[in-house]
Write a protein that holds these residues in place. Structure first.
Motif, PDB file in Angstrom:
ATOM      1  N   VAL A 173      -2.990   3.367   5.854  1.00 53.39           N
ATOM      2  CA  VAL A 173      -1.606   3.028   5.523  1.00 53.39           C
ATOM      3  C   VAL A 173      -1.481   1.534   5.256  1.00 53.39           C
ATOM      4  CG1 VAL A 173       0.758   2.931   6.411  1.00 53.39           C
ATOM      5  CG2 VAL A 173      -0.681   4.905   6.919  1.00 53.39           C
ATOM      6  N   ILE A 174      -0.687   1.198   4.260  1.00 56.21           N
ATOM      7  CA  ILE A 174      -0.459  -0.221   3.943  1.00 56.21           C
ATOM      8  C   ILE A 174       0.818  -0.676   4.625  1.00 56.21           C
ATOM      9  CG2 ILE A 174      -0.001  -1.882   2.110  1.00 56.21           C
ATOM     10  CD1 ILE A 174      -1.395   0.060   0.181  1.00 56.21           C
ATOM     11  N   ASP A 175       0.733  -1.762   5.357  1.00 56.95           N
ATOM     12  CA  ASP A 175       1.921  -2.339   5.984  1.00 56.95           C
ATOM     13  C   ASP A 175       2.619  -3.200   4.929  1.00 56.95           C
ATOM     14  OD1 ASP A 175       3.838  -3.745   7.338  1.00 56.95           O
ATOM     15  OD2 ASP A 175       2.524  -4.429   8.948  1.00 56.95           O
ATOM     16  N   LEU A 176       3.749  -2.716   4.420  1.00 60.19           N
ATOM     17  CA  LEU A 176       4.411  -3.399   3.313  1.00 60.19           C
ATOM     18  C   LEU A 176       4.904  -4.784   3.680  1.00 60.19           C
ATOM     19  CD1 LEU A 176       6.296  -0.419   1.654  1.00 60.19           C
ATOM     20  CD2 LEU A 176       4.259  -1.612   0.870  1.00 60.19           C
ATOM     21  N   GLU A 177       5.089  -5.041   4.961  1.00 60.43           N
ATOM     22  CA  GLU A 177       5.543  -6.367   5.361  1.00 60.43           C
ATOM     23  C   GLU A 177       4.454  -7.391   5.107  1.00 60.43           C
ATOM     24  OE1 GLU A 177       8.635  -7.007   7.753  1.00 60.43           O
ATOM     25  OE2 GLU A 177       9.118  -5.453   6.278  1.00 60.43           O
ATOM     26  N   LYS A 178       3.207  -6.986   5.371  1.00 63.68           N
ATOM     27  CA  LYS A 178       2.102  -7.927   5.217  1.00 63.68           C
ATOM     28  C   LYS A 178       1.574  -7.963   3.782  1.00 63.68           C
ATOM     29  CE  LYS A 178       0.212  -7.648   9.911  1.00 63.68           C
ATOM     30  NZ  LYS A 178      -0.830  -6.931  10.657  1.00 63.68           N
ATOM     31  N   CYS A 179       1.754  -6.863   3.075  1.00 60.51           N
ATOM     32  CA  CYS A 179       1.142  -6.724   1.745  1.00 60.51           C
ATOM     33  C   CYS A 179       1.599  -7.818   0.793  1.00 60.51           C
ATOM     34  CB  CYS A 179       1.497  -5.357   1.171  1.00 60.51           C
ATOM     35  SG  CYS A 179       0.927  -5.123  -0.523  1.00 60.51           S
ATOM     36  N   THR A 180       0.646  -8.441   0.096  1.00 59.81           N
ATOM     37  CA  THR A 180       0.992  -9.498  -0.859  1.00 59.81           C
ATOM     38  C   THR A 180       0.888  -9.006  -2.300  1.00 59.81           C
ATOM     39  OG1 THR A 180      -1.302 -10.222  -0.960  1.00 59.81           O
ATOM     40  CG2 THR A 180       0.136 -11.330   0.648  1.00 59.81           C
ATOM     41  N   ASN A 181       0.701  -7.697  -2.477  1.00 59.10           N
ATOM     42  CA  ASN A 181       0.634  -7.116  -3.820  1.00 59.10           C
ATOM     43  C   ASN A 181      -0.517  -7.645  -4.655  1.00 59.10           C
ATOM     44  OD1 ASN A 181       3.857  -6.768  -3.370  1.00 59.10           O
ATOM     45  ND2 ASN A 181       2.967  -5.237  -4.724  1.00 59.10           N
ATOM     46  N   CYS A 216       4.425  -5.659 -13.496  1.00 57.90           N
ATOM     47  CA  CYS A 216       4.698  -7.029 -13.050  1.00 57.90           C
ATOM     48  C   CYS A 216       4.350  -7.192 -11.572  1.00 57.90           C
ATOM     49  CB  CYS A 216       6.171  -7.369 -13.265  1.00 57.90           C
ATOM     50  SG  CYS A 216       6.639  -7.303 -14.997  1.00 57.90           S
ATOM     51  N   PRO A 217       3.383  -8.095 -11.290  1.00 61.37           N
ATOM     52  CA  PRO A 217       2.940  -8.237  -9.897  1.00 61.37           C
ATOM     53  C   PRO A 217       4.105  -8.569  -8.978  1.00 61.37           C
ATOM     54  CG  PRO A 217       1.582  -9.549 -11.356  1.00 61.37           C
ATOM     55  CD  PRO A 217       2.722  -9.045 -12.178  1.00 61.37           C
ATOM     56  N   GLY A 218       4.149  -7.898  -7.842  1.00 60.40           N
ATOM     57  CA  GLY A 218       5.203  -8.161  -6.867  1.00 60.40           C
ATOM     58  C   GLY A 218       6.438  -7.319  -7.073  1.00 60.40           C
ATOM     59  N   LEU A 219       6.564  -6.682  -8.234  1.00 62.13           N
ATOM     60  CA  LEU A 219       7.783  -5.912  -8.484  1.00 62.13           C
ATOM     61  C   LEU A 219       7.543  -4.409  -8.389  1.00 62.13           C
ATOM     62  CD1 LEU A 219       9.541  -7.946 -11.311  1.00 62.13           C
ATOM     63  CD2 LEU A 219       9.380  -8.357  -8.876  1.00 62.13           C
ATOM     64  N   PHE A 220       6.524  -4.040  -7.715  1.00 64.91           N
ATOM     65  CA  PHE A 220       6.291  -2.635  -7.390  1.00 64.91           C
ATOM     66  C   PHE A 220       5.423  -2.652  -6.134  1.00 64.91           C
ATOM     67  CE2 PHE A 220       1.839  -2.410  -8.618  1.00 64.91           C
ATOM     68  CZ  PHE A 220       1.721  -3.476  -9.481  1.00 64.91           C
ATOM     69  N   ARG A 221       5.263  -1.496  -5.595  1.00 65.84           N
ATOM     70  CA  ARG A 221       4.531  -1.439  -4.322  1.00 65.84           C
ATOM     71  C   ARG A 221       3.267  -0.633  -4.473  1.00 65.84           C
ATOM     72  NH1 ARG A 221       6.435  -5.003  -3.203  1.00 65.84           N
ATOM     73  NH2 ARG A 221       8.456  -5.553  -2.331  1.00 65.84           N
ATOM     74  N   TYR A 222       2.351  -0.898  -3.605  1.00 67.02           N
ATOM     75  CA  TYR A 222       1.168  -0.047  -3.505  1.00 67.02           C
ATOM     76  C   TYR A 222       1.341   0.873  -2.309  1.00 67.02           C
ATOM     77  CZ  TYR A 222      -1.164  -3.040  -6.882  1.00 67.02           C
ATOM     78  OH  TYR A 222      -1.507  -3.729  -8.019  1.00 67.02           O
ATOM     79  N   GLN A 223       0.897   2.083  -2.492  1.00 68.86           N
ATOM     80  CA  GLN A 223       1.016   3.060  -1.407  1.00 68.86           C
ATOM     81  C   GLN A 223      -0.222   3.932  -1.433  1.00 68.86           C
ATOM     82  OE1 GLN A 223       3.824   6.584  -1.345  1.00 68.86           O
ATOM     83  NE2 GLN A 223       5.115   4.953  -0.542  1.00 68.86           N
ATOM     84  N   ILE A 224      -0.709   4.257  -0.244  1.00 64.62           N
ATOM     85  CA  ILE A 224      -1.896   5.107  -0.206  1.00 64.62           C
ATOM     86  C   ILE A 224      -1.462   6.563  -0.147  1.00 64.62           C
ATOM     87  CG2 ILE A 224      -3.944   5.723   1.145  1.00 64.62           C
ATOM     88  CD1 ILE A 224      -4.087   2.801   2.022  1.00 64.62           C
ATOM     89  N   ASP A 225      -1.999   7.338  -1.053  1.00 57.07           N
ATOM     90  CA  ASP A 225      -1.713   8.775  -1.082  1.00 57.07           C
ATOM     91  C   ASP A 225      -2.471   9.430   0.083  1.00 57.07           C
ATOM     92  OD1 ASP A 225      -1.502  11.461  -1.546  1.00 57.07           O
ATOM     93  OD2 ASP A 225      -2.113  11.359  -3.645  1.00 57.07           O
ATOM     94  N   ALA A 226      -1.703   9.870   1.066  1.00 57.92           N
ATOM     95  CA  ALA A 226      -2.335  10.388   2.289  1.00 57.92           C
ATOM     96  C   ALA A 226      -3.258  11.566   2.021  1.00 57.92           C
ATOM     97  CB  ALA A 226      -1.259  10.785   3.297  1.00 57.92           C
ATOM     98  N   GLU A 227      -2.929  12.353   1.010  1.00 59.23           N
ATOM     99  CA  GLU A 227      -3.763  13.524   0.736  1.00 59.23           C
ATOM    100  C   GLU A 227      -5.057  13.151   0.056  1.00 59.23           C
ATOM    101  OE1 GLU A 227       0.002  16.525   0.366  1.00 59.23           O
ATOM    102  OE2 GLU A 227      -1.377  16.359  -1.332  1.00 59.23           O
ATOM    103  N   ALA A 228      -4.996  12.130  -0.786  1.00 64.68           N
ATOM    104  CA  ALA A 228      -6.207  11.757  -1.518  1.00 64.68           C
ATOM    105  C   ALA A 228      -7.117  10.860  -0.686  1.00 64.68           C
ATOM    106  CB  ALA A 228      -5.829  11.072  -2.817  1.00 64.68           C
TER     107      ALA A 228
END
Lengths: 214, 622, 275
Positions: free
Chosen positions: B598-606, B561-573
């Motif tokens: 790195v994704i700034d979660l404050e700005k991220c719109t998913n 469901c869009p907006g109900l989870f976060r995206y995160q960049i895997d630093a190792e990959a």
């Protein structure tokens, strides 16, 4: 019919002849109202008002009932078709594989209106609840041709190509258009390259070779 | 195709006709069966068939006769187009039109196999030459689909040569109507459309119902999304449905049959129309069939694009030229159905079982299946499963055997989450029930139902709340709108589920859904409304934690469901290629060369753009 | 074997019933109140609103059925005031209130049923409080014989409409639809200046006929024609004198009667006899 223009009169005449034939085809049985309407739509591409009025008159059935039927069943269109008909499958499997996103994107990209024709007249967009080709999800049927395994990008690409007048690429083969009558299957094959067969390809080639060789 | 058709006056004439057809078939040296079922047609199977026809035509010779057949579904849709060559049953998958010359030269002429077109086991690399060697086909037993994929779907001669209409001949010459009903009852056959009502009992009631004329109706309005069993059946063996109906008409005293086919199945409509035409020519439909005195004819009606017309009273309304509004069943359609007359309605799969049952006997049929669910069932195994396709197996096989044994498990290394059966009236069955047998009563006990046979597999990436929302959305579209609870109640359920999937769920939403479920069950007019809440209630029952996460934490555990989870960049990959940074529409990503972005979660719109564009799959959903 | 009337037991009280009657018929006859909306004594039951549901004993389990169309064929036991039946009826009313929050008639009925408010938001659009009971459509088709309007569309977008949402060519402006509408969605308006009667919201406008003598409005022109067509020659004859309003017609009749009697014959003058 007093006061009608020449166009109206000829439209009426056309309507009368066509509809009368259809009514006769089903022996005037009001129970066969839906097949009659399907035949009208198969001929005209949609259900013109004049035809429906003529049907009401010819069958002795209230026009309100015909209108009720025309607006109840999703297969019926009261407005003319666009150049191309796009049926996007909204079945469960296609949904699981992302048909929702595809639907959103192509609607935006091409100005599609579910159940209606886009303003530029190019596409009639009919989301359909399952075309039964679930192994190929997500699926879209354009002008009777199936396109499976869609992604957002491929769907957009296919529609652009079609809008610009190109055909769809092989390997998808033509199938009957969704609301057309029978025998659409018998249309010729698209884009086949002729293969040169030689004597070696004859089923009895081995036998002959043996015969000859010895 | 065969001799000039003349009316078959008796069972003997039919037997002669069959013998002649078999003789002709015996003269064929090579048979090439090209699957043109629902899964293979979209992949170009028809062109494959036409190439074979071209080759057979161009290279025809008195010596070796080759017959290409256009068949119905051969089962393993995932690997279509499928071509089977006999003798030898050589099974080719993924065949393209350009492969035809090679198959012709190598197999048809040369008698050898084209290795690259054989099925290969993904794990072991072992190739299978015939279908029997392919895991997908283990445990299959075709009864309704017995001749599907075997006979040319358009040929009545093929059907007859393979034993078709033998059941009808036996019924008309050696059985009484009561005897037929007896046999059906003993067989234990239950309706294959979803209701599971004992077929023999239904026929008995229809026979006893006063009034004339009586109608025999085949429900081919397969509307459950994800189900294509009936489509495959009607396209692949239309004569099996016809034969079953003629037998049914004889048993209950009816001469008028209707087949109602979904509008979205034009090929099925055409095949059935052609088949009815062929049967009429041979006198297998019409007056005095095979000299028995029994007359029967069939009319084919197309649906108008309304799921509700799969409901029996709505279907009959449609046949009467009215909108598909169901009506109360306080007086059953057996007593007063089409045009107020006694009507026997069965699903096309039920009808297709009938000729086999009368021919081979009730005991034979009852030797398959479980105590209360006899025989076999056709399923469409689809969704997140490796081998999607059409499956007919004995009742009682477990879900695990079907999904893992036949289906090959979940692709992509994902975990199984649930299997959805019964369409919009059914429910989701979780992993802990995988060893449960598939049978009418058990599936109902598990909170789902057999339904028409759609079996949709879901994996860990599927949000069950969204699945519920999908089904409710479907029903809102398809509700006829006549009764208050369905029309309003389904819309209310959709509003609640939509809010939940958007992160606007509230305390009390689940209770409200449960309350609406009870209200619908009690007060809706027809089965569509009454069962509308089942997908919701079954997911609440089995996956309540997902609902709670959505409502309390505004989190989607499946990350769908869009907006109900976060995206995160895997630093190792992350290889710091910078593509995501460039593509991000709100410039929420920071990073530099050789530095993990790195994704700034404050700005991220998913929006998910980074996830889609990353070439190293370094963006994760968390 | 003597024919015995089936017994319908409602909330413990047994009542005689005729085979073929409905549970609602039996209840009403015996003063038991069950709410209804889409039911009308003059029309075939439609069982769409579902507000009349009750429970019946199926021997081992209780089935919720609509009382307006459940046919009595043998003895049955009915529960009207059971918790389940009440909850069901109230639930249906709550859904209706959500659809039409501004209908006073619905609110009155709701209160009588013990429903004060609805927990549901408005999620469907109702044209002018229409509850889709279908009474207007049914009376027009079954009783008036015009079938000018029908239920168009499907599901939550369903609406009562004339064909193509234009003024119906079959409407005779009789106003029966307005007469049966339980919530006042349909309104009959006379437009004196245009000499028309309008059925709103169906856009029907039918010419009014006026008294040839005094100009008073007599009613829809099409109703007269329809009655004439359906009533046969007798009705046509009766209505033939119908270009006059009742007062003018009686005056004319009095003159004619007076003229038929020879002068001087009988007692009294014509003017004595006329009322």
């Amino acid at each position: 019919m007093a006061g009608k223009s020449q166009d109206d009169l000829s439209a009426c005449g056309h309507a009368q002849a066509g509809v009368a034939g259809i009514i006769e085809r089903y022996s005037g049985d009001p129970g066969m109202l839906i097949p009659m309407m399907q035949d009208i739509q198969a001929g005209e591409g949609y259900l013109p008002r004049e035809e429906l009025k003529e049907l009401a008159r010819g069958l002795g059935v209230p026009l309100s009932r015909i209108y009720s039927i025309a607006t109840f069943y999703a297969a019926f269109r009261l407005m003319p078709k666009g150049d191309h008909t796009v049926q996007l499958c909204m079945g469960t499997v296609c949904f699981l594989k992302g048909s929702g996103k595809i639907s959103e994107t192509i609607q935006k990209e091409f100005g599609l209106v579910p159940g209606a024709t886009s303003a530029d007249g190019k596409f009639t967009f009919a989301p359909v609840n399952c075309v039964g080709a679930c192994a190929l999800a997500p699926v879209m049927v354009v002008d009777g041709e199936y396109h499976g395994g869609l992604t957002v990008d491929s769907a957009v690409e296919i529609l652009h190509r079609i809008a610009e007048g190109g055909g769809a690429e092989a390997p998808v083969a033509p199938g009957p258009a969704a609301s057309d009558g029978p025998s659409a299957e018998k249309k010729g094959r698209a884009g086949s390259t002729t293969v040169k067969y030689t004597a070696e390809d004859r089923p009895d080639a081995k036998k002959r070779a043996k015969k000859k060789g010895k | 195709m065969g001799t000039v058709a003349t009316k078959l006056e008796s069972a003997e004439t039919l037997a002669e006709y069959r013998a002649a057809a078999r003789e002709r078939a015996a003269r064929i040296d090579r048979v090439v069966r090209v699957c043109c079922g629902p899964g293979c047609i979209p992949k170009g199977a028809r062109e494959v068939y036409e190439r074979f026809v071209e080759a057979a035509g161009e290279l025809a010779d008195g010596g070796v006769a080759v017959e290409p057949k256009l068949t119905g579904c051969q089962g393993l849709c995932q690997r279509g187009p499928i071509v089977t060559v006999d003798p030898g049953g050589i099974f080719y998958q993924g065949v393209k039109a350009d492969d035809v010359p090679e198959i012709w030269r190598t197999t048809v002429v040369g008698g050898r196999v084209v290795e690259r077109l054989l099925y290969e086991d993904e794990q072991t690399g072992v190739k299978a030459q015939t279908a029997a060697e392919i895991p997908f086909y283990r445990g299959h037993h075709r009864i309704a689909l017995a001749l599907c994929g075997v006979v040319d779907a358009r040929s009545v001669d093929d059907y007859i040569a393979a034993g078709g209409y033998e059941g009808l001949a036996k019924v008309l010459t050696a059985m009484t109507p009561d005897g037929v009903i007896e046999e059906l009852t003993k067989s234990g056959l239950r309706g294959r459309g979803g209701g599971g009502f004992p077929t023999g009992r239904k026929w008995r009631s229809a026979r006893n119902a006063p009034g004339e004329p009586k109608y025999v109706i085949a429900n081919g309005d397969e509307g459950d999304p994800g189900a294509f069993m009936d489509r495959a059946l009607m396209e692949g063996v239309p004569h099996a449905v016809i034969e079953g109906m003629v037998i049914g008409g004889y048993a209950i005293g009816s001469s008028d049959g209707y087949i109602y086919v979904r509008d979205e199945y034009p090929i099925a409509v055409e095949r059935l129309r052609d088949a009815v035409g062929q049967a009429r020519e041979l006198g297998l439909l019409g007056e005095d069939i095979l000299g028995s005195g029994h007359s029967f004819d069939i009319r084919i009606n197309r649906g108008g694009g309304a799921f509700v017309c799969g409901e029996s009273t709505a279907l009959m309304a449609s046949l009467e030229g009215r909108v598909g509004e169901p009506r109360a069943k306080y007086i059953h359609t057996i007593e007063s159905g089409l045009k107020g007359k006694p009507s026997l309605l069965n699903n096309v799969e039920t009808w297709a079982n009938v000729p086999q049952i009368v021919l081979k006997g009730a005991d034979w049929f009852a030797s398959f299946g479980t105590e209360k669910s006899k025989g076999t069932k056709v399923f469409s195994l689809v969704g997140k499963v490796t081998n999607t396709g059409l499956v007919e197996v004995p009742m009682g096989m477990t879900l695990r055997e079907i999904i893992y044994g036949i289906g090959g498990g979940i692709p992509g290394g994902k975990a199984f989450k649930a299997v959805q059966t019964g369409g919009p009236s059914g429910g989701c069955i979780p992993a802990e029930c995988l060893d449960e047998p598939v049978d009418f009563d058990r599936l109902t006990e598990l909170g789902s139902m057999m339904g028409s046979g759609g079996m949709i597999v879901m994996d860990e990436d599927t949000c069950m709340v969204n699945v519920a929302r999908y089904f409710v959305h479907f029903l809102k579209d398809e509700s006829c709108g006549k009764c208050t609870p369905c029309r309003e109640g389904v819309a209310q359920m959709l509003e609640i589920l939509t809010r939940i999937t958007k992160g606007e769920g509230r305390q009390g939403d689940v209770e409200a859904l449960e309350g609406l479920g009870t209200l619908l069950e009690d007060t809706a007019l027809c089965a569509l409304g009454k069962t509308a809440a089942h997908p919701v209630l079954s997911t609440v029952r089995r996956f309540r934690d997902e609902y709670e996460a959505h409502i309390k934490e505004k989190r989607c555990p499946a990350k769908e469901c869009p907006g109900l989870f976060r995206y995160q960049i895997d630093a190792e990959a992350c290889r710091a290629c910078g593509i995501c940074l460039k593509k991000c529409p709100v410039e929420a990503i920071t990073g530099a060369k050789k530095t993990a972005h790195v994704i700034d979660l404050e700005k991220c719109t998913n929006c998910g753009t980074c996830f889609e564009v990353c070439p190293f799959s370094a963006v994760l959903k968390v | 074997m003597r024919y015995r009337m089936p017994t319908v037991t409602i909330d413990g009280r047994p009542f005689d019933a005729e085979v073929g009657e409905t549970i609602l018929d039996v209840a009403r006859r015996n003063g038991i109140w069950i709410p209804t909306l889409c039911h009308h004594a003059a029309l075939e039951p439609y069982a769409a609103c579902r507000i009349c549901v009750v429970e019946i004993d199926r021997g081992g389990w209780w089935q919720v059925v609509t009382s307006c169309n459940y046919p009595v064929r043998r003895d049955i036991t009915v529960r009207v005031e059971s918790e389940r039946a009440q909850r069901a009826r109230r639930g249906v009313m709550q859904l209706l209130l959500a659809r039409c929050p501004e209908s006073p008639e619905l609110a009155d009925l709701a209160r009588r049923m013990g429903v004060e408010a609805t927990p549901y938001p408005k999620v469907t659009e109702a044209q002018r409080n229409c509850i889709l009971c279908g009474l207007c459509v049914r009376v027009c088709e079954e009783r008036i014989g015009s079938a000018a309007i029908s239920l168009a569309g499907r599901g939550a977008d369903r609406a009562v409409a004339a064909p193509f949402r234009l003024a119906s060519e079959d409407c005779i402006g009789c106003g029966a639809c307005a007469a049966v509408c339980p919530v006042g969605t349909i309104v009959v308006r006379t437009h004196e200046d245009a000499g028309e009667v309008e059925i709103s919201p169906f856009k029907s406008r039918v010419k009014l006929r006026r008294c040839a003598q005094c100009g008073e409005i007599l009613g829809s022109e099409l109703v007269r024609r329809a009655l004439g067509a359906r009533g046969g020659p007798t009705v046509v004859e009766i209505l033939a004198g119908g270009d006059l309003c009742p007062r003018c017609r009686r005056a004319k009749q009095a003159r004619e009667l007076a003229a038929a009697v020879p002068a001087g014959a009988g007692s009294g003058t014509a003017s004595d006899r006329c009322g």
